[in-house]
Design a protein around this motif. Sequence first.
Motif, PDB file in Angstrom:
ATOM      1  N   LYS A   2       0.855  -1.198   0.000  1.00  0.00           N
ATOM      2  CA  LYS A   2       0.000   0.000   0.000  1.00  0.00           C
ATOM      3  C   LYS A   2       0.884   1.238   0.000  1.00  0.00           C
ATOM      4  O   LYS A   2       1.898   1.286   0.700  1.00  0.00           O
ATOM      5  CB  LYS A   2      -0.885  -0.021   1.239  1.00  0.00           C
ATOM      6  N   ILE A   3       0.504   2.203  -0.811  1.00  0.00           N
ATOM      7  CA  ILE A   3       1.289   3.439  -0.872  1.00  0.00           C
ATOM      8  C   ILE A   3       0.395   4.597  -0.425  1.00  0.00           C
ATOM      9  O   ILE A   3      -0.709   4.777  -0.950  1.00  0.00           O
ATOM     10  CB  ILE A   3       1.814   3.692  -2.301  1.00  0.00           C
ATOM     11  N   GLU A  57      13.642  10.851  -6.391  1.00  0.00           N
ATOM     12  CA  GLU A  57      13.610  12.234  -5.886  1.00  0.00           C
ATOM     13  C   GLU A  57      12.946  12.209  -4.517  1.00  0.00           C
ATOM     14  O   GLU A  57      12.095  11.342  -4.260  1.00  0.00           O
ATOM     15  CB  GLU A  57      12.723  13.109  -6.778  1.00  0.00           C
ATOM     16  N   ASN A  58      13.289  13.184  -3.682  1.00  0.00           N
ATOM     17  CA  ASN A  58      12.619  13.301  -2.384  1.00  0.00           C
ATOM     18  C   ASN A  58      11.609  14.436  -2.422  1.00  0.00           C
ATOM     19  O   ASN A  58      11.883  15.478  -3.022  1.00  0.00           O
ATOM     20  CB  ASN A  58      13.635  13.621  -1.273  1.00  0.00           C
ATOM     21  N   PRO A  59      10.476  14.270  -1.748  1.00  0.00           N
ATOM     22  CA  PRO A  59       9.561  15.404  -1.652  1.00  0.00           C
ATOM     23  C   PRO A  59      10.205  16.528  -0.834  1.00  0.00           C
ATOM     24  O   PRO A  59      11.011  16.254   0.054  1.00  0.00           O
ATOM     25  CB  PRO A  59       8.346  14.839  -0.903  1.00  0.00           C
ATOM     26  N   ARG A  63       5.258  13.307   2.960  1.00  0.00           N
ATOM     27  CA  ARG A  63       5.972  12.024   2.901  1.00  0.00           C
ATOM     28  C   ARG A  63       5.194  10.989   2.093  1.00  0.00           C
ATOM     29  O   ARG A  63       3.976  11.105   1.929  1.00  0.00           O
ATOM     30  CB  ARG A  63       6.259  11.501   4.307  1.00  0.00           C
ATOM     31  N   ILE A  64       5.936   9.996   1.619  1.00  0.00           N
ATOM     32  CA  ILE A  64       5.321   8.877   0.900  1.00  0.00           C
ATOM     33  C   ILE A  64       5.640   7.612   1.687  1.00  0.00           C
ATOM     34  O   ILE A  64       6.813   7.305   1.935  1.00  0.00           O
ATOM     35  CB  ILE A  64       5.867   8.754  -0.537  1.00  0.00           C
ATOM     36  N   LEU A  65       4.580   6.912   2.091  1.00  0.00           N
ATOM     37  CA  LEU A  65       4.761   5.699   2.882  1.00  0.00           C
ATOM     38  C   LEU A  65       4.458   4.468   2.031  1.00  0.00           C
ATOM     39  O   LEU A  65       3.473   4.443   1.292  1.00  0.00           O
ATOM     40  CB  LEU A  65       3.815   5.699   4.084  1.00  0.00           C
ATOM     41  N   SER A  69       6.017   2.564   5.866  1.00  0.00           N
ATOM     42  CA  SER A  69       7.375   3.094   6.075  1.00  0.00           C
ATOM     43  C   SER A  69       7.725   4.106   4.992  1.00  0.00           C
ATOM     44  O   SER A  69       7.423   3.881   3.814  1.00  0.00           O
ATOM     45  CB  SER A  69       8.417   1.970   6.002  1.00  0.00           C
ATOM     46  N   PRO A  70       8.392   5.203   5.370  1.00  0.00           N
ATOM     47  CA  PRO A  70       8.747   6.212   4.367  1.00  0.00           C
ATOM     48  C   PRO A  70       9.694   5.642   3.307  1.00  0.00           C
ATOM     49  O   PRO A  70      10.568   4.832   3.633  1.00  0.00           O
ATOM     50  CB  PRO A  70       9.467   7.302   5.184  1.00  0.00           C
TER      51      PRO A  70
END
Length: 258
Positions: A2-3, A57-59, A63-65, A69-70
């Motif tokens: 799951k994202i 790339e990082n935001p 955050r994106i889990l 977990s990130p």
Amino acid sequence: MKIDIEKICKSYDGPGKTQRQVIKDISFSINPGDFVIILGESGCGKTTLLNMLAGLENPTCGRILVDGSPIAGIHPSRSILFQQPALIPWLSVKENVAYGCKIRKDTQDLEYRVNQFIEIMGLTGAADAKPSQLSLGMAQRVCLARALVGHPQVLLLDEPFASLDTFTQAHIQEELVNLWMSESFTAVFVTHDIDEAIRLGNKIVVLAGSPAGISDIFDIDLPYPRNQHDPGIKALRTDILNRFKIAYSVKRRLADEI
Ligand SMILES: Nc1ncnc2c1ncn2[C@@H]1O[C@H](COP(=O)(O)OP(=O)(O)OP(=O)(O)O)[C@@H](O)[C@H]1O
């Protein structure tokens, strides 16, 4: 897998010491097995969003889990397919497909898996050919086989069929949907083509504005293969187009007011 995308934004360095915000306050969730389309006009930030999902790339904020977990960089469970086929010219089709797995030492049953995906993608006759001997459509099929041979849980696709002719595009789209159904991966597919979006996705996330945010999310509960003459498809297409028209007229009005 799951994202969850939580209130992300992204800025790039602009001229001098300025920052240019490309994406603003985007939140949505991707469920395991979804086929999510990121739809938006050229330059709105679709690739930027996909690259953040890939871990390239990082935001800048948010955050994106992934399963809670990130995301910390790239991971073989999330495979990416780019717009232009990028193959290693001196390796054969078979060797190109196997390459990533070999590098990661994911070699169990590798020859079997490589042959399996080469067959699924209709490339058996070209298994020993070099990339220079392939058509663009064949090369993109090789990239798709390479992206799937490690059995990723998430396949990220950045306008992968944009440079193919209409007939090859239609074939390979159908193959992708069949693979998605049989392999049960989650797909996130970037495009600016509404018809492609409707043909493929079970969820369409429409990006609009500058910086881009989500203007709409459409859930599509229609069977595959999808027929463009189906009344449900026609109505959806009109609906999405209307949303774009509204977003475009707001953009024009804001530009006129400046
Ligand atoms: N590394 C970078 N540094 C600075 N600006 C960037 C960078 N990458 C992208 N941009 C800018 O961010 C904006 C969004 O680019 P992005 O490639 O994400 O859009 P897109 O919707 O995928 O476009 P297209 O459909 O044309 O591929 C563009 O204005 C682009 O110039």
